[in-house]
Scaffold this active site. Structure first.
Site, PDB file in Angstrom:
ATOM      1  N   CYS A   1     100.927 -10.907  67.764  1.00  0.00           N
ATOM      2  CA  CYS A   1     100.307 -12.171  67.854  1.00  0.00           C
ATOM      3  C   CYS A   1     100.114 -13.041  69.294  1.00  0.00           C
ATOM      4  CB  CYS A   1     101.082 -13.196  67.138  1.00  0.00           C
ATOM      5  SG  CYS A   1     102.004 -12.347  65.705  1.00  0.00           S
TER       6      CYS A   1
ATOM      7  N   THR B   1     107.305  -7.478  67.549  1.00  0.00           N
ATOM      8  CA  THR B   1     105.965  -7.248  67.603  1.00  0.00           C
ATOM      9  C   THR B   1     105.402  -8.368  68.008  1.00  0.00           C
ATOM     10  OG1 THR B   1     106.149  -5.419  65.957  1.00  0.00           O
ATOM     11  CG2 THR B   1     104.008  -6.342  66.390  1.00  0.00           C
ATOM     12  N   CYS B   2     105.550  -9.504  67.223  1.00  0.00           N
ATOM     13  CA  CYS B   2     104.874 -10.628  67.515  1.00  0.00           C
ATOM     14  C   CYS B   2     104.981 -11.099  69.014  1.00  0.00           C
ATOM     15  CB  CYS B   2     105.489 -11.650  66.521  1.00  0.00           C
ATOM     16  SG  CYS B   2     104.869 -13.458  66.883  1.00  0.00           S
TER      17      CYS B   2
ATOM     18  N   HIS C   1      84.644 -38.309  63.028  1.00  0.00           N
ATOM     19  CA  HIS C   1      83.360 -38.051  63.445  1.00  0.00           C
ATOM     20  C   HIS C   1      83.443 -38.061  65.108  1.00  0.00           C
ATOM     21  CE1 HIS C   1      79.290 -37.622  63.062  1.00  0.00           C
ATOM     22  NE2 HIS C   1      79.002 -38.785  64.013  1.00  0.00           N
TER      23      HIS C   1
ATOM     24  N   TYR D   1      92.638  -6.991  60.139  1.00  0.00           N
ATOM     25  CA  TYR D   1      92.762  -8.044  61.112  1.00  0.00           C
ATOM     26  C   TYR D   1      92.905  -7.526  62.490  1.00  0.00           C
ATOM     27  CZ  TYR D   1      95.422 -11.486  58.086  1.00  0.00           C
ATOM     28  OH  TYR D   1      95.833 -12.433  56.948  1.00  0.00           O
TER      29      TYR D   1
ATOM     30  N   THR E   1     104.231 -13.072  60.650  1.00  0.00           N
ATOM     31  CA  THR E   1     105.401 -13.751  61.197  1.00  0.00           C
ATOM     32  C   THR E   1     106.001 -14.894  60.474  1.00  0.00           C
ATOM     33  OG1 THR E   1     105.081 -13.055  63.620  1.00  0.00           O
ATOM     34  CG2 THR E   1     106.269 -14.953  63.447  1.00  0.00           C
TER      35      THR E   1
ATOM     36  N   LYS F   1      97.901 -10.962  71.920  1.00  0.00           N
ATOM     37  CA  LYS F   1      96.780 -10.845  71.319  1.00  0.00           C
ATOM     38  C   LYS F   1      95.969 -12.365  71.482  1.00  0.00           C
ATOM     39  CE  LYS F   1      96.002 -12.671  67.730  1.00  0.00           C
ATOM     40  NZ  LYS F   1      96.403 -12.114  66.275  1.00  0.00           N
TER      41      LYS F   1
ATOM     42  N   GLY G   1      88.821  -2.008  59.748  1.00  0.00           N
ATOM     43  CA  GLY G   1      88.178  -3.321  59.482  1.00  0.00           C
ATOM     44  C   GLY G   1      89.118  -4.383  59.103  1.00  0.00           C
TER      45      GLY G   1
ATOM     46  N   GLU H   1      85.144 -32.277  59.610  1.00  0.00           N
ATOM     47  CA  GLU H   1      84.706 -33.542  58.677  1.00  0.00           C
ATOM     48  C   GLU H   1      83.871 -33.022  57.611  1.00  0.00           C
ATOM     49  OE1 GLU H   1      81.990 -36.769  60.101  1.00  0.00           O
ATOM     50  OE2 GLU H   1      81.436 -35.426  61.615  1.00  0.00           O
TER      51      GLU H   1
ATOM     52  N   SER I   1     110.674 -11.138  64.721  1.00  0.00           N
ATOM     53  CA  SER I   1     110.566 -12.862  64.398  1.00  0.00           C
ATOM     54  C   SER I   1     111.662 -12.947  63.132  1.00  0.00           C
ATOM     55  CB  SER I   1     109.202 -12.852  63.694  1.00  0.00           C
ATOM     56  OG  SER I   1     108.382 -12.668  64.517  1.00  0.00           O
ATOM     57  N   GLY I   2     111.653 -12.309  62.046  1.00  0.00           N
ATOM     58  CA  GLY I   2     112.693 -12.309  60.734  1.00  0.00           C
ATOM     59  C   GLY I   2     114.185 -12.061  61.341  1.00  0.00           C
TER      60      GLY I   2
ATOM     61  N   GLU J   1      90.106  -8.399  65.366  1.00  0.00           N
ATOM     62  CA  GLU J   1      90.452  -9.521  66.526  1.00  0.00           C
ATOM     63  C   GLU J   1      90.108  -8.439  67.837  1.00  0.00           C
ATOM     64  OE1 GLU J   1      94.562 -10.428  65.707  1.00  0.00           O
ATOM     65  OE2 GLU J   1      93.804 -11.980  64.576  1.00  0.00           O
TER      66      GLU J   1
ATOM     67  N   GLU K   1     118.935  -4.300  68.694  1.00  0.00           N
ATOM     68  CA  GLU K   1     117.483  -3.884  68.854  1.00  0.00           C
ATOM     69  C   GLU K   1     117.355  -2.815  70.166  1.00  0.00           C
ATOM     70  OE1 GLU K   1     114.290  -5.401  67.900  1.00  0.00           O
ATOM     71  OE2 GLU K   1     113.516  -3.733  69.486  1.00  0.00           O
TER      72      GLU K   1
ATOM     73  N   GLY L   1      96.155  -0.204  59.813  1.00  0.00           N
ATOM     74  CA  GLY L   1      97.291  -0.539  58.960  1.00  0.00           C
ATOM     75  C   GLY L   1      98.711  -0.294  59.592  1.00  0.00           C
TER      76      GLY L   1
END
Ligand code: NDP
Length: 455
Positions: free
Chosen positions: A50, A44-45, A439, A180, A313, A53, A178, A444, A17-18, A184, A37, A264
């Protein structure tokens, strides 16, 4: 702009991403850019994070939707079943399509793509295979890599790199961690039909999040059938007649078909040659940088996960844009503001959050007002779905500013993206109160909360 003595003005290592954002934005300013690359174009994203996933998270949600639909009068003949190879292969095809989109974006912006593993050789040179490329500036954007703790049998653990492509769907699935990724994927595999166990060493999942959110989510995911075992660690994993026997420190052994270690991610610096330019990492494998993303070698920059900031990201993208602006624009330098970064966890139910947790706000503000409500979303009523949602605002009493917003429930990420603007802008509770609700929605509540739950 290019000085003839270098092959490139800017050579980026890592097309995540970066890296991609920095490369494209620089090239758009007439800078001569190369990007290296060796594995995941898009990073990864796009490849193992992301994007796939979220696709699997959508797939998992259908399980609940099929059930809910029946409360709305739909008759579903037979039990819906998952065709895992179909889901897996359609996801793979979509990711391949996105890889091509990324490559086209780079090609169209005039960036030279170099395939291979980049290794620093000096302050201005990088080796890729047999070739050496030189550049006025080098940007390290190599991201992060899953970390797996060492214990007997830890080699049987999968990581998020492998989990998307399993040959067979695991009927019994265990997640270690435990954070992200753990919550997920526990939700994803549980939704897709696996008997799912989550093992976490602490007493409550999602350390660092608002306590009420943590308690709420832990209870909701248990309600959904995930065996969430806290205060436990894995001692060993053994192969046992085609299954994996996972021994915990409470003496119990759980038999499963797959184990995901979501414990991690560390800076991805293996083989990068940092030592050749006199750079080193901290204990977490992250490269130290200054406020302008410069390492202690003046021609070498770094940003994104590899530098140890928030591993998100949109943060890497924002860092890339800031750096490119500061390097190549005539305007004054910008400083990225890391406060109030909205974030979402796509467990079921989703979490969306921006600003301070109640605990942080109690320390940061003299006095706070907490507005918190939990209820069953309207959609769940006819569905006979017991799932609840949580909406919470934290207000600094002195300024009346909303300093934190936490939502757990359907589309929490979508909701909090909007609220994030208000929190970032420093809007007050009075501003929220002056906003007319939409509504009927769950969101709301965020503009109709009037009763202080606690101070
Ligand atoms: P996290 O840091 O979020 O969580 C790691 C988990 O592993 C924690 O629960 C931690 O426990 C536990 N852990 C760490 N070391 C050990 C150990 N040696 N033994 C047992 N347990 C251990 O990392 P993830 O891998 O979940 O994700 C990495 C990052 O990727 C996230 O921090 C996030 O920034 C990003 N991400 C963002 C997503 C999103 O935006 N939706 C989705 C997925 C990832 P403890 O809490 O006790 O330290």
């Amino acid at each position: 702009m290019s000085e003839a003595r270098y092959d490139f003005d800017l050579l980026v290592i890592g097309a995540g991403s970066g890296g991609v954002r920095a490369a494209r934005m620089s090239a758009a300013q007439g800078v001569k850019v190369g990007i290296i690359e060796d594995r995941y174009w898009g990073g990864t994203c796009v490849n193992v994070g992301c994007v796939p996933k979220k696709l699997y998270s959508y797939a998992a949600h259908f399980a609940e939707d099929f059930k809910d639909a029946q409360g709305y009068g739909w008759q579903i003949p037979g039990e819906p079943t998952l065709d895992w190879p179909k889901l897996r292969d359609r996801r793979a095809a979509e990711i391949q399509r996105l890889n091509q989109v990324y490559n086209q974006l780079l090609d169209n912006s005039g960036v030279t793509r170099i395939h291979g593993r980049g290794q620093l050789q000096g302050p201005h040179s990088v080796m890729v295979g047999e070739a050496t490329y030189t550049a006025e500036r080098i940007l390290i954007a190599t991201g992060s890599w899953p970390y797996v703790p060492e214990f007997p049998g830890s080699e049987h653990c999968l990581t998020s790199n492998e989990i998307f492509d399993l040959a067979q769907f695991p009927k019994r699935f265990l997640v270690y961690g435990g954070g992200y990724i753990a919550v997920e994927f526990a939700s994803i595999f549980n939704g897709l039909g696996a008997e799912t166990t989550l093992i976490y060493r602490g007493d409550k999942i999602l350390r660092g999040f608002d306590e009420e959110v943590r308690t709420f989510v832990q209870s909701e995911i248990r309600e959904q059938g995930i065996h969430c075992l806290t205060g436990r660690e894995i001692l060993r994993i053994d192969q046992d007649r085609g299954a994996l026997a996972v021994t915990l420190n409470d003496g119990r052994t759980v038999h499963v078909d797959a184990v995901l270690s979501a414990t991690g991610r560390r800076g991805n610096v293996d083989g990068l040659g940092l030592e050749k330019v006199g750079l080193s990492t901290n204990a977490a494998g992250e490269i130290p940088i200054d406020a302008n993303y410069c390492t202690k070698v003046p021609s070498i920059y770094a940003l994104g996960d590899v530098t140890g900031g928030p591993q998100l990201t949109p943060v890497a993208l924002a860092e890339a844009m800031t750096l490119v602006h500061n390097l190549y624009s005539e305007e004054d330098n910008r400083v990225l503001d890391y406060a109030n970064i909205p974030t979402a966890v796509f467990c079921h139910p989703n979490i969306g959050t921006v600003g301070m947790s109640e605990e942080t706000a109690r320390k940061a503000c003299k006095k706070i007002r907490v507005y918190s409500t939990s209820f069953r979303p309207m959609r769940n009523t006819l569905a006979d779905n017991p799932g609840r949602c949580l909406m919470k605002l934290i207000v600094d009493d002195a300024s009346d500013k909303v300093v934190g917003c936490h939502v757990v429930g359907p589309d929490a990420g979508e909701i909090v993206q909007g609220i994030g603007i208000a929190v970032k802008a420093g809007l007050t509770k009075a501003d929220f109160d002056a906003t007319i609700g939409i509504h009927p929605t769950s969101a709301e509540e965020l503009v109709t909360l009037r009763t202080v739950t606690r101070n």
